[in-house]
Scaffold this motif. Structure first.
Motif: not given
Length: 226
Positions: A10-27
């Motif tokens: 969750l913390e990685e996701i929060k950081d990534a979507v705040e900084h980079m143009p991330i359009v999705g999450v896979t698992s």
């Protein structure tokens, strides 16, 4: 061109979507194991809350037979939401499940793709995304970029709307090559994407610019201080 992150932290996701143009999450189950959430569906709903409905969320089934794959897909959609992309490995049973799920209008990401004919099967079955495993294909002695290039050409030639989401990376060069050979998207660990910005030349350029600025206006005087 789509940047997707391969993590459920969750913390990685929060950081990534705040900084980079991330359009999705896979698992996938192995990625989930690294974080080991106590309640899987609560955790997936938390991810959705972070990324919103405007970004895609890809969640993988674990069963190997078609009937149970479809049941798991329905449970995933019931517990999270109906916008989830259900990740289904392209096995013999998996391709049957992809056909059934697409007949219901469910979003599907065809995963665990190692071979072009596997990819063609997923394409013909109507998968929304197809995920070739770049690093793993290379480790087996085949050329993942050839697969991506030929699959991309077939998508254009036959007018499919399917997107290639290249996966399984160990470095930025593989990410760059995947895009250059025709992938529409990549899904990579956050640490791999962060290495894009670790070039020491970037920091030196910024330091040089700052030095010139402070030489004119005084050390510590920023634009907002003028």
């Amino acid at each position: 061109m789509e940047f997707i992150i391969d993590t459920v932290d969750l913390e990685e996701i929060k950081d990534a979507v705040e900084h980079m143009p991330i359009v999705g999450v896979t698992s996938n189950p192995s990625i989930v194991k690294r974080t080991s959430p106590e309640n899987f569906f609560d955790h997936m709903r938390a991810i959705r809350s972070i990324i919103g409905k405007e970004r895609s969320l890809h969640v993988q089934v674990i069963s190997k037979d078609c009937e149970t794959i479809v049941k798991e897909a329905h449970r995933i959609l019931q517990e999270i939401d109906d916008q989830v992309y259900v990740k289904v490995p392209v096995s013999y049973e998996g391709i049957k499940a992809i056909k059934l799920l697409k007949a219901e209008g469910i979003h599907v990401t065809a995963t665990a793709v190692y071979d072009l004919m596997q990819a063609y099967m997923a394409l013909a079955a109507g998968a929304d995304y197809i995920a070739p495993y770049v690093n793993r294909i290379g480790n087996l002695g085949s050329d993942p970029m050839e697969l991506i290039n030929e699959l991309s050409s077939r998508i254009v030639m036959d007018g499919y709307k399917t997107k290639i989401v290249a996966a399984s990376f160990k470095g930025v060069q593989q990410v760059r090559d995947s895009f250059n050979y025709g992938a529409h998207a990549i899904t990579a660990p956050v640490d791999v994407l962060k290495t894009i910005f670790k070039n020491p030349s970037i920091e030196k350029a910024v330091d040089d610019f700052n030095s010139d600025w402070y030489a004119m206006y005084g050390e510590g005087t920023g634009i907002c201080d003028l």
